[in-house]
Design a protein around this motif. Structure first.
Motif, PDB file in Angstrom:
ATOM      1  N   PHE A   1       0.745  -1.058   0.025  1.00 22.01           N
ATOM      2  CA  PHE A   1       0.094   0.060  -0.048  1.00 22.01           C
ATOM      3  C   PHE A   1       0.844   1.382  -0.129  1.00 22.01           C
ATOM      4  CE2 PHE A   1      -2.473  -3.027   2.656  1.00 22.01           C
ATOM      5  CZ  PHE A   1      -3.498  -3.587   1.581  1.00 22.01           C
ATOM      6  N   ALA A   2       2.088   1.138   0.106  1.00 21.52           N
ATOM      7  CA  ALA A   2       3.234   2.199   0.278  1.00 21.52           C
ATOM      8  C   ALA A   2       2.864   3.276  -0.900  1.00 21.52           C
ATOM      9  CB  ALA A   2       4.432   1.794   0.532  1.00 21.52           C
TER      10      ALA A   2
ATOM     11  N   PHE B   1       1.899   7.125 -10.795  1.00 22.93           N
ATOM     12  CA  PHE B   1       2.936   6.228 -11.124  1.00 22.93           C
ATOM     13  C   PHE B   1       3.419   6.429 -12.750  1.00 22.93           C
ATOM     14  CE2 PHE B   1       4.484   2.324 -12.888  1.00 22.93           C
ATOM     15  CZ  PHE B   1       4.783   1.512 -11.893  1.00 22.93           C
ATOM     16  N   THR B   2       2.523   6.536 -13.569  1.00 20.31           N
ATOM     17  CA  THR B   2       3.003   6.410 -14.940  1.00 20.31           C
ATOM     18  C   THR B   2       3.641   8.031 -15.097  1.00 20.31           C
ATOM     19  OG1 THR B   2       0.878   7.601 -15.660  1.00 20.31           O
ATOM     20  CG2 THR B   2       1.362   5.154 -15.693  1.00 20.31           C
TER      21      THR B   2
ATOM     22  N   ALA C   1       2.955  -3.783 -16.107  1.00 19.26           N
ATOM     23  CA  ALA C   1       3.808  -4.528 -15.623  1.00 19.26           C
ATOM     24  C   ALA C   1       3.716  -4.603 -14.079  1.00 19.26           C
ATOM     25  CB  ALA C   1       5.202  -4.409 -15.782  1.00 19.26           C
ATOM     26  N   TYR C   2       3.368  -3.395 -13.650  1.00 16.45           N
ATOM     27  CA  TYR C   2       3.381  -3.252 -12.047  1.00 16.45           C
ATOM     28  C   TYR C   2       2.055  -4.035 -11.614  1.00 16.45           C
ATOM     29  CZ  TYR C   2       1.950  -0.937  -7.683  1.00 16.45           C
ATOM     30  OH  TYR C   2       1.674  -0.362  -6.492  1.00 16.45           O
ATOM     31  N   LEU C   3       1.042  -3.790 -12.600  1.00 22.33           N
ATOM     32  CA  LEU C   3      -0.390  -4.396 -12.028  1.00 22.33           C
ATOM     33  C   LEU C   3      -0.209  -5.918 -11.884  1.00 22.33           C
ATOM     34  CD1 LEU C   3      -2.724  -2.316 -13.835  1.00 22.33           C
ATOM     35  CD2 LEU C   3      -2.543  -2.313 -11.423  1.00 22.33           C
TER      36      LEU C   3
ATOM     37  N   VAL D   1       9.394  -2.256  -4.897  1.00 21.37           N
ATOM     38  CA  VAL D   1       8.647  -1.891  -6.036  1.00 21.37           C
ATOM     39  C   VAL D   1       8.308  -0.420  -6.082  1.00 21.37           C
ATOM     40  CG1 VAL D   1       6.998  -2.541  -8.046  1.00 21.37           C
ATOM     41  CG2 VAL D   1       8.065  -4.300  -6.569  1.00 21.37           C
ATOM     42  N   THR D   2       9.023   0.669  -6.559  1.00 19.38           N
ATOM     43  CA  THR D   2       8.882   1.746  -6.958  1.00 19.38           C
ATOM     44  C   THR D   2       9.301   2.274  -8.200  1.00 19.38           C
ATOM     45  OG1 THR D   2      10.985   2.667  -5.942  1.00 19.38           O
ATOM     46  CG2 THR D   2       9.322   2.442  -4.446  1.00 19.38           C
TER      47      THR D   2
END
Length: 213
Positions: free
Chosen positions: A94-95, A110-111, A126-128, A138-139
């Motif tokens: 959730f960060a 994010f994008t 890819a993150y999803l 994952v940042t």
């Protein structure tokens, strides 16, 4: 902002936890394939990740609501399904949403870390997928740094000064930095990714081929 309609069953009633978990299992297998988890895989995952329900309880979140967000492509899928069916997620799941100001703002936040919208969209997808199990955290910054390092390491052998002391220092500095970003991976990963991991090719193989002086 992506709307999140309530998921309903065939009878029009809100979906039960069992329905949501089954949908998540099916979606996970669509993305990753149906590969077995060994005892060693389970042990690795249990050490690296947390059970979704436990993480939600610790953060005061409803696990079913989080599953809906995953199915609605607002949060990433679990990284692994343990052999007992537990949905295994990173402790900092959730960060990023918290940093973005909420799940509804996460995609745009994010994008925006990529100048090219097409690249940003590809990284978001890819993150999803939940498949960024190649990073401890994952940042966007870690994703970009990993991409930079793996590209540089893969191209190193073709550099003009390849084999020199200065080249070796650069190469091993990049390998060592990538080593800090990536976990060990497990055998299950090599099945779902259909081959060696970036740790195999860009860390272990490079250290074996070009030992540090």
């Amino acid at each position: 902002m992506r709307e999140m309609p309530a998921l309903v069953g065939t009878g029009g009633d809100p979906m039960s936890e069992t329905d949501l978990k089954q949908q998540l299992v099916e979606r996970f297998r669509e993305v990753n394939g149906a590969h077995p988890m060994t005892d060693a895989d389970d042990a690795y995952v249990s050490a690296q990740f947390v059970v979704l329900e436990e993480l939600c309880a610790a953060h005061g979140r409803d696990a079913d609501a989080v599953r809906q967000m995953m199915l609605g492509q607002c949060l990433p899928l679990p990284g692994y399904l343990r052999s007992d069916g537990a949905e295994m997620v990173p402790a900092d799941l959730f960060a990023l949403a918290d940093e973005a100001g909420g799940v509804e703002r996460l995609e745009a936040w994010f994008t925006a870390h990529w100048a090219d919208p097409v690249t940003g969209r590809a990284e978001w997808n890819a993150y999803l997928s939940g498949q960024y199990v190649c990073l401890h955290s994952v940042t966007p910054a870690a994703i970009q740094r990993k991409d930079y390092l793996t590209t540089a390491i893969s191209a190193a052998a073709n550099e003009p000064d390849a084999g020199s002391a200065q080249w070796s220092e650069r190469l091993h500095a990049s390998v060592d930095e990538l080593d800090t970003l990536e976990p060990a991976f497990t055998a299950y990963d090599r099945l779902r990714f259909d081959g060696p991991t970036s740790r195999d090719t860009c860390i272990d193989a490079v250290r074996a081929r070009f030992p540090h002086p």
